[in-house]
Scaffold this active site. Structure first.
Site, PDB file in Angstrom:
ATOM      1  N   ASP A   1      43.249  28.986  46.635  1.00 38.75           N
ATOM      2  CA  ASP A   1      41.975  29.000  45.929  1.00 38.75           C
ATOM      3  C   ASP A   1      41.630  27.588  45.472  1.00 38.75           C
ATOM      4  O   ASP A   1      42.446  26.925  44.823  1.00 38.75           O
ATOM      5  CB  ASP A   1      42.040  29.934  44.720  1.00 38.75           C
ATOM      6  CG  ASP A   1      42.156  31.401  45.128  1.00 38.75           C
ATOM      7  OD1 ASP A   1      42.028  31.701  46.330  1.00 38.75           O
ATOM      8  OD2 ASP A   1      42.369  32.244  44.239  1.00 38.75           O
TER       9      ASP A   1
ATOM     10  N   ASP B   1      35.129  43.238  46.368  1.00 39.70           N
ATOM     11  CA  ASP B   1      35.906  43.127  45.136  1.00 39.70           C
ATOM     12  C   ASP B   1      35.460  44.216  44.179  1.00 39.70           C
ATOM     13  O   ASP B   1      34.252  44.394  43.942  1.00 39.70           O
ATOM     14  CB  ASP B   1      35.699  41.755  44.508  1.00 39.70           C
ATOM     15  CG  ASP B   1      35.982  40.628  45.500  1.00 39.70           C
ATOM     16  OD1 ASP B   1      36.945  40.762  46.275  1.00 39.70           O
ATOM     17  OD2 ASP B   1      35.228  39.637  45.494  1.00 39.70           O
TER      18      ASP B   1
END
Length: 245
Positions: free
Chosen positions: A8, A130
């Site tokens: 990330d 998500d």
């Protein structure tokens, strides 16, 4: 089952967020490209790279770091975060990205995403869905997990049933970055409802045993970030798992 390490990126650095909260960030000293090279040497087939700045703002801001990752590894890279136009998608595929991960666009502009699946092939696009659970119902979030939608995971997947969708990456936001264990019930339910999908399960992996139990749900792949970065899963453990998978 494939294991896919997550890298990330925020401001060009390797970070992890706790439950998707940008105010609860852990910074890691590893250079992202060097980390990608390390993961290549361990033997991972794929890497999952996320431009967190892009996911939050819709404008990609870690292009240089991503290019360095591509140059540093032989692993195949799937990239997400802020890819919200066909020109961006096509450019990254041309630069060597194997799969483009589409998140908010899959919810807000489903018609266009269905066209992309047809135009570029179902193996080149991953839908990142998500979810946050309320009353046992998985509600979709978007824009870097900052907004809850009025659409459930099941409604979204049903809407793509005629588009040839193949790859879905599902993250239980409440588990992400917590080392609290994956939501096995959710992932088993997805596999049961949609057996033709290749599910990438994400969120909560804390130790090697979690990968073993995730494999039993029928998931095609598991994403793990913090457990590898923090050494909760050792190189020896993951190499043994990869050889047996």
């Amino acid at each position: 089952m494939n294991v896919i390490p997550a890298i990330d990126l925020r401001n060009g650095r390797c970070v992890r967020l706790y439950q998707g909260d940008f105010n609860r960030q852990t910074n890691y000293p590893q250079d992202p490209a060097s980390l990608a090279a390390d993961y290549d040497r361990i033997g991972f087939e794929y890497l999952h790279v996320v431009d967190l700045d892009g996911a939050r703002t819709g404008s990609q801001q870690n292009e240089l770091a991503i290019r360095k990752i591509l140059a540093a590894t032989r692993s195949l890279v799937q990239l997400g975060g802020g890819i919200r136009s066909e020109s961006q998608l096509a450019a990254w595929l041309d630069r060597g990205i194997q799969r483009v991960v589409v998140g908010s666009m899959a919810i807000d502009e489903a018609t266009y995403v269905r066209q992309w699946l047809s135009r570029y092939g179902t193996d080149r696009i991953v839908l990142a869905l998500d979810v946050t659970l309320e009353n046992d119902e998985p509600w979709l979030t978007k824009h870097g997990w900052t907004r809850r939608t009025d659409l459930t995971l099941w409604e979204c997947l049903d809407s793509y049933s005629t588009a040839g969708l193949k790859h879905v990456l599902c993250t239980d936001v409440s588990r992400d970055g917590t080392l609290g264990g994956p939501n096995l019930e959710l992932y088993a339910q997805i596999v049961s409802r949609y057996p033709d999908l290749s599910l990438q399960a994400s969120g909560g992996v804390r130790r090697i045993e979690d990968l073993q139990t995730l494999q039993s749900t029928g998931a095609s792949a598991a994403i793990t970030g913090r457990a590898l970065l923090d050494g909760e899963i050792s190189t020896e453990e993951i190499q043994t798992f990869l050889r047996a998978a």
